[in-house]
Design a protein around this motif. Structure first.
Motif, mmCIF file in Angstrom:
data_model
loop_
_atom_site.group_PDB
_atom_site.id
_atom_site.type_symbol
_atom_site.label_atom_id
_atom_site.label_comp_id
_atom_site.label_asym_id
_atom_site.label_seq_id
_atom_site.Cartn_x
_atom_site.Cartn_y
_atom_site.Cartn_z
ATOM 1 N N HIS A 11 -4.261 16.693 -6.484
ATOM 2 C CA HIS A 11 -5.300 15.949 -7.324
ATOM 3 C C HIS A 11 -6.698 16.521 -6.815
ATOM 4 O O HIS A 11 -7.452 15.983 -6.233
ATOM 5 C CB HIS A 11 -5.368 14.611 -6.740
ATOM 6 C CG HIS A 11 -4.003 13.859 -7.137
ATOM 7 N ND1 HIS A 11 -3.523 13.579 -8.372
ATOM 8 C CD2 HIS A 11 -2.979 13.689 -6.134
ATOM 9 C CE1 HIS A 11 -2.206 12.715 -8.193
ATOM 10 N NE2 HIS A 11 -1.812 13.162 -7.154
ATOM 11 N N TYR A 33 -8.692 7.690 -2.211
ATOM 12 C CA TYR A 33 -9.400 7.387 -3.286
ATOM 13 C C TYR A 33 -9.178 8.128 -4.602
ATOM 14 O O TYR A 33 -9.550 9.490 -4.343
ATOM 15 C CB TYR A 33 -11.000 7.084 -2.886
ATOM 16 C CG TYR A 33 -11.104 6.163 -1.963
ATOM 17 C CD1 TYR A 33 -11.107 4.706 -2.270
ATOM 18 C CD2 TYR A 33 -11.254 6.625 -0.616
ATOM 19 C CE1 TYR A 33 -11.429 3.923 -1.077
ATOM 20 C CE2 TYR A 33 -11.485 5.801 0.467
ATOM 21 C CZ TYR A 33 -11.371 4.429 0.156
ATOM 22 O OH TYR A 33 -11.933 3.543 1.256
ATOM 23 N N ASP A 34 -9.085 7.547 -5.650
ATOM 24 C CA ASP A 34 -9.040 8.218 -6.647
ATOM 25 C C ASP A 34 -10.438 8.149 -7.682
ATOM 26 O O ASP A 34 -10.685 7.197 -8.178
ATOM 27 C CB ASP A 34 -7.799 7.683 -7.905
ATOM 28 C CG ASP A 34 -7.988 8.446 -9.193
ATOM 29 O OD1 ASP A 34 -8.982 9.395 -9.493
ATOM 30 O OD2 ASP A 34 -6.980 8.242 -10.196
ATOM 31 N N TRP A 77 -8.904 13.209 -6.187
ATOM 32 C CA TRP A 77 -8.253 12.382 -5.085
ATOM 33 C C TRP A 77 -9.129 12.818 -3.933
ATOM 34 O O TRP A 77 -9.230 14.036 -3.582
ATOM 35 C CB TRP A 77 -7.047 12.153 -4.938
ATOM 36 C CG TRP A 77 -6.218 11.363 -5.903
ATOM 37 C CD1 TRP A 77 -6.735 11.123 -7.150
ATOM 38 C CD2 TRP A 77 -4.850 10.704 -5.482
ATOM 39 N NE1 TRP A 77 -5.558 10.595 -8.059
ATOM 40 C CE2 TRP A 77 -4.661 10.098 -7.033
ATOM 41 C CE3 TRP A 77 -4.064 10.818 -4.620
ATOM 42 C CZ2 TRP A 77 -3.253 9.693 -7.221
ATOM 43 C CZ3 TRP A 77 -2.871 10.098 -5.110
ATOM 44 C CH2 TRP A 77 -2.719 9.566 -6.052
ATOM 45 N N ASP A 109 -8.425 14.938 -12.600
ATOM 46 C CA ASP A 109 -7.518 14.239 -11.723
ATOM 47 C C ASP A 109 -8.113 14.436 -10.197
ATOM 48 O O ASP A 109 -7.734 15.692 -9.571
ATOM 49 C CB ASP A 109 -6.092 14.654 -11.714
ATOM 50 C CG ASP A 109 -5.259 13.728 -10.699
ATOM 51 O OD1 ASP A 109 -5.777 12.730 -10.245
ATOM 52 O OD2 ASP A 109 -4.211 14.376 -10.366
ATOM 53 N N TYR A 167 -9.693 2.890 -4.451
ATOM 54 C CA TYR A 167 -8.578 2.835 -3.604
ATOM 55 C C TYR A 167 -7.164 2.811 -4.067
ATOM 56 O O TYR A 167 -7.016 2.167 -5.090
ATOM 57 C CB TYR A 167 -8.798 1.315 -2.599
ATOM 58 C CG TYR A 167 -7.831 1.568 -1.840
ATOM 59 C CD1 TYR A 167 -7.822 2.379 -0.635
ATOM 60 C CD2 TYR A 167 -6.492 0.968 -1.773
ATOM 61 C CE1 TYR A 167 -6.779 2.115 0.520
ATOM 62 C CE2 TYR A 167 -5.544 0.427 -0.951
ATOM 63 C CZ TYR A 167 -5.684 1.365 0.200
ATOM 64 O OH TYR A 167 -4.594 1.289 1.304
ATOM 65 N N VAL A 168 -6.330 3.833 -3.629
ATOM 66 C CA VAL A 168 -4.951 4.153 -4.094
ATOM 67 C C VAL A 168 -4.005 3.972 -3.066
ATOM 68 O O VAL A 168 -2.673 3.678 -3.465
ATOM 69 C CB VAL A 168 -4.959 5.342 -5.144
ATOM 70 C CG1 VAL A 168 -5.680 5.391 -6.450
ATOM 71 C CG2 VAL A 168 -5.223 6.582 -4.347
ATOM 72 N N GLY A 169 -4.445 4.277 -2.129
ATOM 73 C CA GLY A 169 -3.544 3.917 -0.815
ATOM 74 C C GLY A 169 -4.121 4.707 0.411
ATOM 75 O O GLY A 169 -5.201 4.833 0.736
ATOM 76 N N LYS A 178 -8.140 6.690 4.129
ATOM 77 C CA LYS A 178 -7.749 5.977 2.788
ATOM 78 C C LYS A 178 -7.781 7.053 1.830
ATOM 79 O O LYS A 178 -8.497 7.774 2.018
ATOM 80 C CB LYS A 178 -8.736 4.823 2.589
ATOM 81 C CG LYS A 178 -8.577 3.384 3.525
ATOM 82 C CD LYS A 178 -9.472 2.522 3.337
ATOM 83 C CE LYS A 178 -9.174 1.164 4.251
ATOM 84 N NZ LYS A 178 -9.001 1.211 5.577
ATOM 85 N N ASP A 204 1.061 -1.208 0.022
ATOM 86 C CA ASP A 204 0.005 0.072 -0.007
ATOM 87 C C ASP A 204 0.910 1.231 -0.109
ATOM 88 O O ASP A 204 1.822 1.177 0.521
ATOM 89 C CB ASP A 204 -0.878 0.136 1.360
ATOM 90 C CG ASP A 204 -2.198 -0.897 1.198
ATOM 91 O OD1 ASP A 204 -2.374 -1.249 -0.047
ATOM 92 O OD2 ASP A 204 -2.625 -1.121 2.089
ATOM 93 N N LYS A 205 0.566 2.247 -0.677
ATOM 94 C CA LYS A 205 1.313 3.499 -0.616
ATOM 95 C C LYS A 205 0.617 4.449 0.166
ATOM 96 O O LYS A 205 -0.537 4.477 0.562
ATOM 97 C CB LYS A 205 0.986 4.129 -2.249
ATOM 98 C CG LYS A 205 1.626 3.313 -3.356
ATOM 99 C CD LYS A 205 1.799 4.357 -4.555
ATOM 100 C CE LYS A 205 2.887 3.731 -5.579
ATOM 101 N NZ LYS A 205 3.044 4.530 -6.597
#
Length: 134
Positions: free
Chosen positions: A16, A31-32, A23, A21, A76-78, A29, A5-6
């Motif tokens: 972003h 999210y994008d 986020w 773009d 989810y991105v990290g 958490k 996980d980032k």
């Protein structure tokens, strides 16, 4: 969510913040949600206004459904580095005099219990005098 996980800082996520773009931070958490902007039932402005901050309260206040919560996994991105999010001051309501609703209601009821019979008595007397005089 795995070991790879980032972890992002608030500054990273804040960059972003456009409709190309976008986020969000929700419950620690990241999210994008860029691909979801057009499909969001509340409109893209709602999501765009939640960028650059912890949007957990905004998300929870709306009362999202179970299916909406399940959809989040695909965006989810990290994780967010919690130390980069400033602490929100706790809301304290302004001091106001204490208002006791029960005592006010009691007073109104007692007042009506006194006035209504007087009104009925006055009406009865008025009707009696009116009928006598005609």
């Amino acid at each position: 969510m795995g070991a790879d996980d980032k972890v992002f800082t608030l500054e990273d996520v804040s960059k972003h913040n456009t409709n190309k773009d976008c986020w969000l931070i929700i419950s620690g958490k990241v999210y994008d949600v860029t691909k979801f902007l057009e499909d969001h039932p509340g409109g893209d402005e709602v999501l765009l206004s939640a960028t650059g901050k912890d949007a957990t309260d905004d998300f929870e206040d709306v009362g999202h459904s179970t299916s909406a919560r399940a959809m989040m996994d695909e965006f989810y991105v990290g994780e967010i580095d919690a130390s980069t999010i400033p602490n929100k001051p706790k809301y304290t309501p302004p001091k106001q005099p204490h208002y006791n609703q029960d005592k006010t209601s009691e007073f109104i009821i007692k007042l009506l219990q006194f006035l209504v019979p007087l009104l009925i008595l006055g009406l009865a007397i008025a009707v009696r005098f009116y009928t006598k005089s005609t």
